[in-house]
Design a protein around this motif. Structure first.
Motif, PDB file in Angstrom:
ATOM      1  N   UNK A 140       0.798  -1.254   0.099  1.00  0.00           N
ATOM      2  CA  UNK A 140       0.044  -0.037  -0.025  1.00  0.00           C
ATOM      3  C   UNK A 140       0.863   1.263  -0.078  1.00  0.00           C
ATOM      4  N   UNK A 141       2.090   1.207   0.583  1.00  0.00           N
ATOM      5  CA  UNK A 141       3.150   2.413   0.636  1.00  0.00           C
ATOM      6  C   UNK A 141       3.489   2.602  -0.829  1.00  0.00           C
ATOM      7  N   UNK A 142       3.889   1.571  -1.622  1.00  0.00           N
ATOM      8  CA  UNK A 142       4.118   1.464  -2.815  1.00  0.00           C
ATOM      9  C   UNK A 142       2.975   2.487  -3.654  1.00  0.00           C
ATOM     10  N   UNK A 143       1.936   1.797  -3.386  1.00  0.00           N
ATOM     11  CA  UNK A 143       0.658   2.543  -4.145  1.00  0.00           C
ATOM     12  C   UNK A 143       0.614   4.200  -3.930  1.00  0.00           C
ATOM     13  N   UNK A 144       0.696   4.343  -2.660  1.00  0.00           N
ATOM     14  CA  UNK A 144       0.456   5.746  -2.325  1.00  0.00           C
ATOM     15  C   UNK A 144       1.928   6.637  -2.854  1.00  0.00           C
ATOM     16  N   UNK A 145       2.847   6.043  -2.926  1.00  0.00           N
ATOM     17  CA  UNK A 145       3.983   6.569  -3.574  1.00  0.00           C
ATOM     18  C   UNK A 145       3.629   6.892  -4.999  1.00  0.00           C
ATOM     19  N   UNK A 146       3.023   5.963  -5.831  1.00  0.00           N
ATOM     20  CA  UNK A 146       2.877   6.203  -7.187  1.00  0.00           C
ATOM     21  C   UNK A 146       1.787   7.259  -7.300  1.00  0.00           C
ATOM     22  N   UNK A 147       0.718   7.437  -6.321  1.00  0.00           N
ATOM     23  CA  UNK A 147      -0.100   8.372  -6.323  1.00  0.00           C
ATOM     24  C   UNK A 147       0.430   9.936  -6.405  1.00  0.00           C
ATOM     25  N   UNK A 148       1.305  10.078  -5.347  1.00  0.00           N
ATOM     26  CA  UNK A 148       1.932  11.219  -4.984  1.00  0.00           C
ATOM     27  C   UNK A 148       2.685  11.585  -6.270  1.00  0.00           C
ATOM     28  N   UNK A 149       3.439  10.589  -6.907  1.00  0.00           N
ATOM     29  CA  UNK A 149       4.169  10.809  -8.269  1.00  0.00           C
ATOM     30  C   UNK A 149       3.186  11.100  -9.248  1.00  0.00           C
ATOM     31  N   UNK A 201      -4.588  -2.654  -7.057  1.00  0.00           N
ATOM     32  CA  UNK A 201      -5.965  -2.846  -6.579  1.00  0.00           C
ATOM     33  C   UNK A 201      -6.013  -2.913  -5.042  1.00  0.00           C
ATOM     34  N   UNK A 202      -6.669  -2.175  -4.337  1.00  0.00           N
ATOM     35  CA  UNK A 202      -6.597  -2.497  -2.901  1.00  0.00           C
ATOM     36  C   UNK A 202      -8.229  -2.430  -2.418  1.00  0.00           C
ATOM     37  N   UNK A 247      -8.849 -10.447  -6.427  1.00  0.00           N
ATOM     38  CA  UNK A 247      -8.092  -9.042  -6.463  1.00  0.00           C
ATOM     39  C   UNK A 247      -6.728  -9.157  -7.396  1.00  0.00           C
ATOM     40  N   UNK A 248      -6.110 -10.248  -7.242  1.00  0.00           N
ATOM     41  CA  UNK A 248      -5.024 -10.171  -8.403  1.00  0.00           C
ATOM     42  C   UNK A 248      -5.539 -10.372  -9.640  1.00  0.00           C
ATOM     43  N   UNK A 249      -6.440 -11.112  -9.902  1.00  0.00           N
ATOM     44  CA  UNK A 249      -7.042 -10.860 -11.466  1.00  0.00           C
ATOM     45  C   UNK A 249      -7.509  -9.584 -11.862  1.00  0.00           C
ATOM     46  N   UNK A 250      -8.010  -8.836 -11.053  1.00  0.00           N
ATOM     47  CA  UNK A 250      -8.629  -7.548 -11.243  1.00  0.00           C
ATOM     48  C   UNK A 250      -7.584  -6.473 -11.604  1.00  0.00           C
ATOM     49  N   UNK A 338      -2.541  -9.730   1.792  1.00  0.00           N
ATOM     50  CA  UNK A 338      -3.737 -10.001   2.723  1.00  0.00           C
ATOM     51  C   UNK A 338      -3.196  -9.731   4.102  1.00  0.00           C
ATOM     52  N   UNK A 339      -4.048  -8.981   4.817  1.00  0.00           N
ATOM     53  CA  UNK A 339      -3.868  -9.082   6.532  1.00  0.00           C
ATOM     54  C   UNK A 339      -4.947  -8.181   7.139  1.00  0.00           C
ATOM     55  N   UNK A 340      -4.420  -7.978   8.258  1.00  0.00           N
ATOM     56  CA  UNK A 340      -5.394  -7.114   9.326  1.00  0.00           C
ATOM     57  C   UNK A 340      -6.028  -6.126   8.771  1.00  0.00           C
ATOM     58  N   UNK A 341      -7.561  -5.980   8.995  1.00  0.00           N
ATOM     59  CA  UNK A 341      -8.298  -5.002   8.559  1.00  0.00           C
ATOM     60  C   UNK A 341      -9.911  -5.496   8.173  1.00  0.00           C
ATOM     61  N   UNK A 342      -9.919  -6.486   7.236  1.00  0.00           N
ATOM     62  CA  UNK A 342      -8.725  -7.424   6.700  1.00  0.00           C
ATOM     63  C   UNK A 342      -8.797  -6.609   5.262  1.00  0.00           C
ATOM     64  N   UNK A 343      -7.595  -6.502   5.170  1.00  0.00           N
ATOM     65  CA  UNK A 343      -7.062  -5.745   3.728  1.00  0.00           C
ATOM     66  C   UNK A 343      -6.379  -6.532   2.889  1.00  0.00           C
TER      67      UNK A 343
END
Length: 351
Positions: A140-149, A201-202, A247-250, A338-343
């Motif tokens: 998710x951090x990488x996804x956020x980095x992409x969004x900032x860029x 995807x998230x 999620x992977x397929x999407x 996949x992990x706590x959240x559940x995310x």
């Protein structure tokens, strides 16, 4: 202009803890009663399900932010950038810095701020903050980095995932054998030299699934009120097999890439049996079987270090440190967790 991972680094703790190190533990059920099976049987079944033979624990003198700093140094050197050009430091973790012998997390200042301090970055416009997203936090951090860029807010981001789970496990809970420590980091940049995040995807499922992972009391009812990491393992297993493959397929479909182009899947190292089932179901969505070697695995030797599993695994494969596993420029790979959240999240990335 693409958005690429231009450098990676990892810190693998030197302390090896084998399954045999748990042979004298007193394992209890959640109601405090002892297991009827002896520990050798419990441990053998554990290895058969999880694939874990050993795991790594952090040295007593290092905290989560210390390990993150060590991984970050390597990623910066690998990318060959000036650290003062970093615009954002994003640190994924879940429990903060936990000193050896303690089980209370310290998150003030943020772990990202501590890393910036250790790196001695002078640029005040380098923004440092933490992200709590369960085990998928680094992705998710990488996804956020992409969004900032993409938004023009940043050009270069340092994304770290680190955890010291060994310090928040209940020694009376057999699930304590799953958890491990480690750190991984990556430089994500606007780049002209190849590499590109093709899609991501998230999702967060937070109705009945919200507390599949939680903080709870020791299974030893005589223990004090300290809280430890707990999980409903069977529910997580079923949730992951239901939701992660889709999620992977999407994510792959949104990238425009064909399933046949996927060279590697870097999946969160949670449980070997579960990961194998997820990948098998993912390929079944395309009426195919997983190719041999498509899923590198480190859980057998490194255990489950939460947010650190994917960046450490990717770093090792990228640098040729895993037998019979490598990636080449132009390869399409998938990150999934996949992990706590559940995310849940996934990234389709072209090396």
């Amino acid at each position: 202009m693409s958005i690429a991972i231009t450098g990676t680094g990892s810190y693998i703790p030197p302390r090896i803890v084998t399954n045999q190190d748990f042979i004298q533990h007193e394992f209890l059920n959640s109601n405090g009663t002892p297991f009827t099976q002896p520990n050798p049987v419990i441990i053998d079944k554990f290895r058969a399900i999880t694939g874990i033979k050993e795991r790594r624990y952090a040295p007593d003198e290092l905290n989560t932010s210390d390990m993150g700093f060590l991984a970050a140094e390597k990623a910066i050197a690998d990318a060959a950038i000036d650290k003062n050009t970093i615009d954002h430091i994003i640190f994924a973790h879940n429990f903060g810095d936990i000193a050896q012998g303690q089980n209370q997390g310290d998150t003030v200042p943020s772990l990202a701020t501590r890393v910036k301090h250790h790196l001695q970055i002078q640029n005040a416009n380098c923004v440092a903050y933490d992200i709590l997203f369960g085990c998928p936090g680094w992705v998710q951090g990488v996804i956020q980095a992409k969004a900032f860029i993409d938004a023009g807010i940043a050009k270069t981001c340092l994304v770290i995932g680190a955890e010291t789970l060994s310090r928040i496990v209940d020694p009376f809970d057999r699930d304590s054998m799953i958890y491990a420590d480690g750190a991984g980091a990556a430089i994500v940049q606007a780049h002209n030299g190849g590499g590109n995040i093709l899609a991501h995807a998230s999702a967060t499922h937070a109705t009945k699934e919200a507390f599949y992972l939680f903080f709870g009391n020791s299974y030893n009812k005589k223990e004090d009120s300290a809280q430890y990491i707990k999980m409903h393992g069977r529910k997580i297993y079923e949730f992951a097999l239901t939701h992660v493959p889709q999620a992977m397929k999407t994510c792959l479909d949104q990238s425009g890439s064909d399933i046949g182009a996927v060279k590697k899947i870097f999946i969160h190292q949670a449980n070997a049996k579960m990961d194998e089932a997820i990948v098998k179901r993912f390929y079944a969505l395309y009426d195919k079987e997983p190719p041999s070697g498509v899923m590198p695995m480190s859980i057998g030797e490194l255990g489950n270090s939460s947010v650190a599993t994917i960046p450490t695994l990717f770093d090792r494969v990228r640098k040729g440190k895993m037998k019979n596993q490598q990636v080449q420029k132009g390869d399409v790979v998938i990150f999934a967790s996949v992990g706590a959240g559940m995310n849940i999240n996934a990234i389709t990335y072209q090396i």
